[in-house]
Design a protein around this motif. Structure first.
Motif, PDB file in Angstrom:
ATOM      1  N   ASP A   1       0.882  -1.137   0.041  1.00 11.08           N
ATOM      2  CA  ASP A   1       0.234  -0.175  -0.043  1.00 11.08           C
ATOM      3  C   ASP A   1       0.795   1.397   0.144  1.00 11.08           C
ATOM      4  O   ASP A   1       0.473   2.449   0.105  1.00 11.08           O
ATOM      5  CB  ASP A   1      -1.539  -0.088   0.794  1.00 11.08           C
ATOM      6  CG  ASP A   1      -0.317   0.069   2.769  1.00 11.08           C
ATOM      7  OD1 ASP A   1       0.922  -0.500   2.502  1.00 11.08           O
ATOM      8  OD2 ASP A   1      -0.843   0.211   3.500  1.00 11.08           O
TER       9      ASP A   1
ATOM     10  N   MET B   1      -1.377  -4.798   4.401  1.00 10.31           N
ATOM     11  CA  MET B   1      -2.011  -3.495   4.006  1.00 10.31           C
ATOM     12  C   MET B   1      -2.572  -3.583   4.471  1.00 10.31           C
ATOM     13  O   MET B   1      -3.559  -4.645   4.592  1.00 10.31           O
ATOM     14  CB  MET B   1      -1.941  -4.298   2.378  1.00 10.31           C
ATOM     15  CG  MET B   1      -1.231  -4.895   2.187  1.00 10.31           C
ATOM     16  SD  MET B   1      -1.111  -5.053   0.270  1.00 10.31           S
ATOM     17  CE  MET B   1      -1.515  -7.298   0.248  1.00 10.31           C
TER      18      MET B   1
ATOM     19  N   PRO C   1       2.842   3.635  -2.835  1.00  7.06           N
ATOM     20  CA  PRO C   1       2.878   3.826  -3.546  1.00  7.06           C
ATOM     21  C   PRO C   1       4.717   3.624  -3.716  1.00  7.06           C
ATOM     22  O   PRO C   1       5.197   3.610  -5.045  1.00  7.06           O
ATOM     23  CB  PRO C   1       2.410   5.375  -4.236  1.00  7.06           C
ATOM     24  CG  PRO C   1       1.638   5.386  -3.316  1.00  7.06           C
ATOM     25  CD  PRO C   1       2.472   4.541  -1.707  1.00  7.06           C
TER      26      PRO C   1
ATOM     27  N   ASP D   1      -3.137  -2.354  -4.151  1.00  7.44           N
ATOM     28  CA  ASP D   1      -2.366  -1.907  -2.656  1.00  7.44           C
ATOM     29  C   ASP D   1      -3.787  -2.295  -1.615  1.00  7.44           C
ATOM     30  O   ASP D   1      -3.526  -1.615  -0.357  1.00  7.44           O
ATOM     31  CB  ASP D   1      -3.135  -0.181  -2.192  1.00  7.44           C
ATOM     32  CG  ASP D   1      -4.613  -0.252  -3.273  1.00  7.44           C
ATOM     33  OD1 ASP D   1      -5.289  -0.768  -3.148  1.00  7.44           O
ATOM     34  OD2 ASP D   1      -5.084   0.952  -3.356  1.00  7.44           O
TER      35      ASP D   1
ATOM     36  N   GLU E   1       0.196  -4.132  -9.809  1.00  9.72           N
ATOM     37  CA  GLU E   1       0.269  -3.612  -8.618  1.00  9.72           C
ATOM     38  C   GLU E   1      -1.231  -3.255  -8.158  1.00  9.72           C
ATOM     39  O   GLU E   1      -2.385  -3.831  -8.855  1.00  9.72           O
ATOM     40  CB  GLU E   1       0.567  -2.216  -8.564  1.00  9.72           C
ATOM     41  CG  GLU E   1       2.612  -2.079  -9.587  1.00  9.72           C
ATOM     42  CD  GLU E   1       2.329  -0.026  -8.919  1.00  9.72           C
ATOM     43  OE1 GLU E   1       2.144   0.479  -8.767  1.00  9.72           O
ATOM     44  OE2 GLU E   1       3.407  -0.045  -9.644  1.00  9.72           O
TER      45      GLU E   1
ATOM     46  N   ARG F   1       6.496   0.929  -3.746  1.00 11.85           N
ATOM     47  CA  ARG F   1       6.192  -0.214  -5.123  1.00 11.85           C
ATOM     48  C   ARG F   1       6.888  -0.407  -6.543  1.00 11.85           C
ATOM     49  O   ARG F   1       7.227  -0.292  -7.003  1.00 11.85           O
ATOM     50  CB  ARG F   1       4.407   0.011  -5.491  1.00 11.85           C
ATOM     51  CG  ARG F   1       3.513  -0.245  -4.116  1.00 11.85           C
ATOM     52  CD  ARG F   1       1.989  -0.486  -4.894  1.00 11.85           C
ATOM     53  NE  ARG F   1       1.516  -0.169  -5.289  1.00 11.85           N
ATOM     54  CZ  ARG F   1       0.581   1.452  -5.036  1.00 11.85           C
ATOM     55  NH1 ARG F   1       0.035   0.720  -4.214  1.00 11.85           N
ATOM     56  NH2 ARG F   1       0.234   2.328  -5.592  1.00 11.85           N
TER      57      ARG F   1
END
Length: 224
Positions: A9, A58, A11, A34, A32, A14
């Motif tokens: 979660d 998450m 960004p 989240d 992806e 990621r």
């Protein structure tokens, strides 16, 4: 074509994982997510996804339940746990529940590349700094037995179990899954039998036992 799903979660984290993964495997397709719901939705849309990098903490996932869900519903998809928790006993539990690898969030990007390559080559992967400690950590027979029981559930039965653990009633579960209430009852009967429990309360407790405390939600982007 190899497909990777990055589930975290944060960004920025990621983005760092995406860049390292692209360097690790030529022509890699990256997706992806989240939250645990978005992970399961992505896998439902693309069940041929080869590998999931899964954060233990998450939205919708607070421990090993998400790992158990992915392994039960998509056994052909490998999972590498990516977590701020590097307790050897937690790592051992993750492996017992079907993780193909474990990557602490403090790891460098080169370790991530190594992990992706190893797991896609059907090898188990742990960072060198953790291997000895994890090997010394005893496997809990309860975890191994629970993993086997959860794996015996069908994907739909596991979805029902997850909703039971969230406290939903049969009618609510039926509406959520777009099935009839009597079908939910049939799934529950099978779930109780396979998990060795007598009622929905006991079934829900099983998933909640997979929860883990999050040692830190303050993480940095992996070091290069």
């Amino acid at each position: 074509m190899t497909t990777l799903l990055i589930a975290d979660d944060h960004p920025l984290f990621r983005a760092a994982l995406r860049g390292a993964a692209a360097d690790a495997v030529a022509g890699l397709e990256v997706r992806e997510a989240d939250s645990l719901d978005s992970v399961l939705s992505a896998l439902e849309a693309e069940p041929e996804i080869d590998l999931v990098l899964l954060d233990l903490h998450m939205p919708g996932n607070h421990g090993l339940a998400g790992l158990a869900a992915v392994r039960a519903q998509y056994p052909g998809t490998a999972v590498v746990v990516v977590s701020a928790n590097d307790d050897p006993q937690v790592v051992r539990r993750a492996l017992d529940h079907g993780a193909a690898g474990y990557l602490p969030k403090r790891s460098g990007l080169e370790e991530l590349r190594q992990a992706i390559r190893a797991v896609l080559a059907c090898e188990q992967w742990l960072p060198a700094a953790l291997r000895a400690a994890v090997q010394r950590a005893p496997s809990a027979s309860a975890d191994s037995e629970l993993a086997a029981r959860l794996a015996s559930l069908s994907p739909q039965q596991f979805r029902v179990l997850m909703l039971v653990a969230q406290g939903l009633l049969n009618k609510q579960i039926a509406d959520r899954l777009d099935i009839q209430e009597r079908t939910v009852k049939a799934h529950l009967t099978a779930i109780f039998e396979r998990l060795g429990v007598r009622n929905r309360t006991q079934a829900g407790v099983i998933l909640r036992e997979l929860e883990l405390s999050d040692p830190s939600r303050q993480i940095d982007t992996p070091a290069s």
